[in-house]
Design a protein around this motif. Structure first.
Motif, PDB file in Angstrom:
ATOM      1  N   PHE A  49       0.837  -1.189   0.000  1.00 23.54           N
ATOM      2  CA  PHE A  49       0.000   0.000   0.000  1.00 23.54           C
ATOM      3  C   PHE A  49       0.879   1.248   0.000  1.00 23.54           C
ATOM      4  O   PHE A  49       2.014   1.237   0.502  1.00 23.54           O
ATOM      5  CB  PHE A  49      -0.929   0.026   1.214  1.00 23.54           C
ATOM      6  CG  PHE A  49      -2.032  -0.999   1.170  1.00 23.54           C
ATOM      7  CD1 PHE A  49      -2.746  -1.230   0.016  1.00 23.54           C
ATOM      8  CD2 PHE A  49      -2.357  -1.727   2.298  1.00 23.54           C
ATOM      9  CE1 PHE A  49      -3.765  -2.167  -0.024  1.00 23.54           C
ATOM     10  CE2 PHE A  49      -3.380  -2.662   2.277  1.00 23.54           C
ATOM     11  CZ  PHE A  49      -4.085  -2.883   1.105  1.00 23.54           C
ATOM     12  N   THR A  50       0.344   2.341  -0.541  1.00 21.97           N
ATOM     13  CA  THR A  50       1.061   3.615  -0.508  1.00 21.97           C
ATOM     14  C   THR A  50       0.977   4.223   0.889  1.00 21.97           C
ATOM     15  O   THR A  50       0.135   3.812   1.712  1.00 21.97           O
ATOM     16  CB  THR A  50       0.468   4.603  -1.517  1.00 21.97           C
ATOM     17  OG1 THR A  50      -0.872   4.941  -1.113  1.00 21.97           O
ATOM     18  CG2 THR A  50       0.440   3.995  -2.926  1.00 21.97           C
ATOM     19  N   LEU A  51       1.830   5.208   1.156  1.00 22.42           N
ATOM     20  CA  LEU A  51       1.782   5.879   2.455  1.00 22.42           C
ATOM     21  C   LEU A  51       0.429   6.537   2.683  1.00 22.42           C
ATOM     22  O   LEU A  51      -0.088   6.550   3.798  1.00 22.42           O
ATOM     23  CB  LEU A  51       2.899   6.931   2.552  1.00 22.42           C
ATOM     24  CG  LEU A  51       4.330   6.398   2.672  1.00 22.42           C
ATOM     25  CD1 LEU A  51       5.310   7.559   2.735  1.00 22.42           C
ATOM     26  CD2 LEU A  51       4.481   5.521   3.905  1.00 22.42           C
ATOM     27  N   SER A  52      -0.156   7.075   1.618  1.00 21.70           N
ATOM     28  CA  SER A  52      -1.481   7.707   1.738  1.00 21.70           C
ATOM     29  C   SER A  52      -2.534   6.678   2.136  1.00 21.70           C
ATOM     30  O   SER A  52      -3.378   6.934   3.005  1.00 21.70           O
ATOM     31  CB  SER A  52      -1.858   8.379   0.411  1.00 21.70           C
ATOM     32  OG  SER A  52      -3.142   8.952   0.488  1.00 21.70           O
ATOM     33  N   GLU A  53      -2.495   5.507   1.511  1.00 24.76           N
ATOM     34  CA  GLU A  53      -3.454   4.448   1.851  1.00 24.76           C
ATOM     35  C   GLU A  53      -3.252   3.963   3.284  1.00 24.76           C
ATOM     36  O   GLU A  53      -4.222   3.727   4.018  1.00 24.76           O
ATOM     37  CB  GLU A  53      -3.301   3.277   0.875  1.00 24.76           C
ATOM     38  CG  GLU A  53      -3.814   3.568  -0.521  1.00 24.76           C
ATOM     39  CD  GLU A  53      -3.505   2.448  -1.504  1.00 24.76           C
ATOM     40  OE1 GLU A  53      -4.319   2.206  -2.420  1.00 24.76           O
ATOM     41  OE2 GLU A  53      -2.437   1.808  -1.378  1.00 24.76           O
ATOM     42  N   HIS A 355      -5.517   8.979  17.259  1.00 26.89           N
ATOM     43  CA  HIS A 355      -5.170   7.937  16.292  1.00 26.89           C
ATOM     44  C   HIS A 355      -5.658   8.312  14.893  1.00 26.89           C
ATOM     45  O   HIS A 355      -4.955   8.094  13.905  1.00 26.89           O
ATOM     46  CB  HIS A 355      -5.799   6.600  16.704  1.00 26.89           C
ATOM     47  CG  HIS A 355      -4.948   5.785  17.626  1.00 26.89           C
ATOM     48  ND1 HIS A 355      -3.811   5.146  17.202  1.00 26.89           N
ATOM     49  CD2 HIS A 355      -5.069   5.510  18.948  1.00 26.89           C
ATOM     50  CE1 HIS A 355      -3.262   4.498  18.220  1.00 26.89           C
ATOM     51  NE2 HIS A 355      -4.004   4.710  19.288  1.00 26.89           N
ATOM     52  N   ILE A 356      -6.861   8.864  14.809  1.00 26.76           N
ATOM     53  CA  ILE A 356      -7.421   9.243  13.500  1.00 26.76           C
ATOM     54  C   ILE A 356      -6.547  10.306  12.845  1.00 26.76           C
ATOM     55  O   ILE A 356      -6.217  10.236  11.662  1.00 26.76           O
ATOM     56  CB  ILE A 356      -8.860   9.773  13.652  1.00 26.76           C
ATOM     57  CG1 ILE A 356      -9.773   8.688  14.207  1.00 26.76           C
ATOM     58  CG2 ILE A 356      -9.387  10.287  12.318  1.00 26.76           C
ATOM     59  CD1 ILE A 356     -11.186   9.163  14.482  1.00 26.76           C
ATOM     60  N   ILE A 357      -6.166  11.306  13.629  1.00 25.93           N
ATOM     61  CA  ILE A 357      -5.426  12.447  13.089  1.00 25.93           C
ATOM     62  C   ILE A 357      -3.943  12.127  12.924  1.00 25.93           C
ATOM     63  O   ILE A 357      -3.339  12.437  11.889  1.00 25.93           O
ATOM     64  CB  ILE A 357      -5.600  13.674  14.011  1.00 25.93           C
ATOM     65  CG1 ILE A 357      -7.078  14.049  14.123  1.00 25.93           C
ATOM     66  CG2 ILE A 357      -4.774  14.853  13.500  1.00 25.93           C
ATOM     67  CD1 ILE A 357      -7.366  15.098  15.178  1.00 25.93           C
ATOM     68  N   ALA A 358      -3.353  11.484  13.944  1.00 22.18           N
ATOM     69  CA  ALA A 358      -1.893  11.353  14.003  1.00 22.18           C
ATOM     70  C   ALA A 358      -1.320  10.554  12.840  1.00 22.18           C
ATOM     71  O   ALA A 358      -0.425  11.031  12.124  1.00 22.18           O
ATOM     72  CB  ALA A 358      -1.495  10.708  15.329  1.00 22.18           C
ATOM     73  N   HIS A 359      -1.811   9.335  12.647  1.00 19.47           N
ATOM     74  CA  HIS A 359      -1.211   8.454  11.651  1.00 19.47           C
ATOM     75  C   HIS A 359      -1.418   8.992  10.237  1.00 19.47           C
ATOM     76  O   HIS A 359      -0.489   9.025   9.431  1.00 19.47           O
ATOM     77  CB  HIS A 359      -1.791   7.054  11.780  1.00 19.47           C
ATOM     78  CG  HIS A 359      -1.684   6.489  13.165  1.00 19.47           C
ATOM     79  ND1 HIS A 359      -0.476   6.328  13.799  1.00 19.47           N
ATOM     80  CD2 HIS A 359      -2.628   6.061  14.051  1.00 19.47           C
ATOM     81  CE1 HIS A 359      -0.679   5.823  15.010  1.00 19.47           C
ATOM     82  NE2 HIS A 359      -1.968   5.654  15.178  1.00 19.47           N
ATOM     83  N   ASN A 360      -2.639   9.437   9.966  1.00 20.26           N
ATOM     84  CA  ASN A 360      -2.955   9.926   8.623  1.00 20.26           C
ATOM     85  C   ASN A 360      -2.167  11.188   8.300  1.00 20.26           C
ATOM     86  O   ASN A 360      -1.530  11.299   7.250  1.00 20.26           O
ATOM     87  CB  ASN A 360      -4.463  10.185   8.511  1.00 20.26           C
ATOM     88  CG  ASN A 360      -4.930  10.160   7.064  1.00 20.26           C
ATOM     89  OD1 ASN A 360      -4.136  10.199   6.138  1.00 20.26           O
ATOM     90  ND2 ASN A 360      -6.239  10.110   6.874  1.00 20.26           N
ATOM     91  N   SER A 361      -2.195  12.158   9.220  1.00 19.87           N
ATOM     92  CA  SER A 361      -1.488  13.413   8.980  1.00 19.87           C
ATOM     93  C   SER A 361       0.014  13.177   8.899  1.00 19.87           C
ATOM     94  O   SER A 361       0.709  13.777   8.061  1.00 19.87           O
ATOM     95  CB  SER A 361      -1.809  14.431  10.076  1.00 19.87           C
ATOM     96  OG  SER A 361      -1.393  13.960  11.347  1.00 19.87           O
ATOM     97  N   GLY A 362       0.527  12.289   9.772  1.00 20.22           N
ATOM     98  CA  GLY A 362       1.953  11.995   9.735  1.00 20.22           C
ATOM     99  C   GLY A 362       2.386  11.402   8.412  1.00 20.22           C
ATOM    100  O   GLY A 362       3.401  11.804   7.829  1.00 20.22           O
ATOM    101  N   MET A 363       1.615  10.436   7.906  1.00 22.86           N
ATOM    102  CA  MET A 363       1.945   9.802   6.634  1.00 22.86           C
ATOM    103  C   MET A 363       1.901  10.818   5.480  1.00 22.86           C
ATOM    104  O   MET A 363       2.778  10.841   4.609  1.00 22.86           O
ATOM    105  CB  MET A 363       0.972   8.657   6.340  1.00 22.86           C
ATOM    106  CG  MET A 363       1.077   7.474   7.287  1.00 22.86           C
ATOM    107  SD  MET A 363       2.650   6.596   7.132  1.00 22.86           S
ATOM    108  CE  MET A 363       2.450   5.367   8.426  1.00 22.86           C
ATOM    109  N   HIS A 364       0.876  11.674   5.481  1.00 18.30           N
ATOM    110  CA  HIS A 364       0.745  12.659   4.410  1.00 18.30           C
ATOM    111  C   HIS A 364       1.842  13.720   4.487  1.00 18.30           C
ATOM    112  O   HIS A 364       2.354  14.178   3.459  1.00 18.30           O
ATOM    113  CB  HIS A 364      -0.636  13.307   4.447  1.00 18.30           C
ATOM    114  CG  HIS A 364      -1.722  12.453   3.850  1.00 18.30           C
ATOM    115  ND1 HIS A 364      -2.379  11.483   4.569  1.00 18.30           N
ATOM    116  CD2 HIS A 364      -2.236  12.392   2.595  1.00 18.30           C
ATOM    117  CE1 HIS A 364      -3.267  10.879   3.789  1.00 18.30           C
ATOM    118  NE2 HIS A 364      -3.198  11.415   2.593  1.00 18.30           N
TER     119      HIS A 364
END
Length: 403
Positions: A49-53, A355-364
């Motif tokens: 999977f990509t970092l965004s996914e 968890h919702i914000i951290a992982h997604n924002s960090g990856m993006h």
């Protein structure tokens, strides 16, 4: 040396038998959660999977955690913590094992979401059980004992998990997660049945205050949300940083993260016991922990030398050892004013939203700007957290609200 050892042992004295059983159950459960630190690596390396996914999947992880924490709090106030804990442990065992058989973006997102709903119902129920079984003067140390169990499991889990990945495959981790959940559920059924408990399963407060109307508590939760956004980078983006920038193996990553748990196991209880007797308030101690955690991210940008990873982990570990026990204790004390399940659910939800914000924002952020900018932004988030905690401390002094 003998004095140091005696002081360490004395730090554990006075805790109830039920709290010790809760700690053992938590240890068994947590030792099996070795999938979580390696989840981002599993999704990128094995499933490509990509970092965004991966960011969106980790957001599903957080969304399920929010729903699970809220539902767990509601059910705890309705039917009692014991039933909620048993249901969560047993069913999450099945779900952990099933997760390995999912391989599409949509199926994994839904699987992780459902798994976290069930798994995180356990947290508010466990906190209420802890409050019920703890003596008032031992609240902070009881919370610390549970954290020690979590971190002892976490120190062993990633190291063993790294070995399993190297010698077998990622699939073995899911089986271990599921089996340990079952074992924790079986132990809970045998040692903490309500008939054996010395305190009633249901805990109620006369004329309970809604946690949603407790302004100081809401301010505190917002600060913990920001703390969680930064802290959780150590469980998603930081392992990728170790792998991609410093070229550590999964086993080396497991050892580095396991060091965190071992230090907490060895030092947190004596540290908390000494800080309990200090002149500092709980909010003041959380501030100090937040400062150290913020500094840990600055160290990640200081040099290409791998030693900075150890220094950063040490700063984060000490910050965590101070901030989490006293933030937990703050929440438990506020919960005396209302429905305990609701209060502790909101505390869990703050970290679930993180968890919702951290992982997604960090990856993006990493995908768009790279690791260095991401760590600087994370440091700014911690500065905001510290500012809010200082405001809360000032506000409570003005109100003479000595929680």
């Amino acid at each position: 040396m003998k004095t140091i050892f005696n002081n360490y042992i004395n730090a554990f004295k006075g805790l109830s038998t039920e709290v010790w059983w809760l700690a053992l159950i938590t240890l068994i459960n947590r030792a099996g959660t070795m999938v979580i630190p390696f989840l981002s690596l599993y999704l990128t390396k094995n499933l490509h999977f990509t970092l965004s996914e991966v960011g969106w999947i980790m957001s599903a992880f957080g969304a399920g955690s929010v729903v699970g924490s809220w539902l767990g709090g509601k059910l705890t106030d309705k039917i009692g913590y014991y039933k909620v804990m048993v249901f969560s442990l047993v069913l999450s065992g099945f779900l952990f094992i099933s997760l390995q058989f999912l391989n599409t973006f949509l199926s994994i997102s839904m699987g992780v979401f459902i798994l976290m709903i069930v798994a995180d119902m356990f947290r508010p129920a466990m906190f209420v059980a802890l409050s019920a079984y703890s003596k008032p003067e031992n609240k902070v140390r009881s919370v610390t004992l549970i954290r020690l169990a979590i971190n002892l499991g976490f120190s062993a889990g990633p190291a063993i998990g790294g070995l399993i990945i190297v010698t077998l495959s990622y699939g073995g981790l899911f089986w271990v997660d599921g089996i340990t959940c079952f074992l924790a559920g079986v132990l809970l059924l045998n040692v903490l049945h309500p008939k054996k408990a010395r305190i009633a399963d249901e805990i109620s407060v006369e004329n309970p205050k809604s946690a949603y109307n407790d302004v100081n508590y809401i301010i505190f939760l917002f600060a913990m949300l920001l703390f969680g956004i930064a802290f959780l980078q150590y469980f998603s983006t930081v392992p990728l940083f170790y792998k991609e920038v410093h070229h550590l193996s999964e086993f080396e990553i497991g050892l580095l993260m396991g060091m965190n748990g071992f230090i907490i196991f060895a030092l947190e209880m004596p540290l908390v016991k000494s800080l309990e007797k200090s002149i500092y308030s709980k909010t003041g101690l959380v501030v100090f922990g937040a400062i150290l955690t913020g500094l840990s991210f600055l160290f990640l940008n200081m040099s290409g030398w791998a030693g900075v990873l150890v220094i950063g982990m040490l700063f984060m570990t000490v910050g965590e050892m101070i901030a989490f026990p006293f933030s937990n204790a703050f929440a438990l004390e506020r919960a005396k004013k209302g429905n305990q399940g609701e209060y502790m659910a909101l505390y869990s939800i703050a970290f679930s939203i993180a968890h919702i914000i951290a992982h997604n924002s960090g990856m993006h952020l990493i995908a768009s700007y790279g690791y260095q900018i991401t760590w600087y932004i994370t440091t700014v988030v911690m500065i905001l957290c510290i500012g809010i905690l200082y405001y809360l401390k000032w506000r409570m002094v003005q109100q003479k609200d000595k929680q």
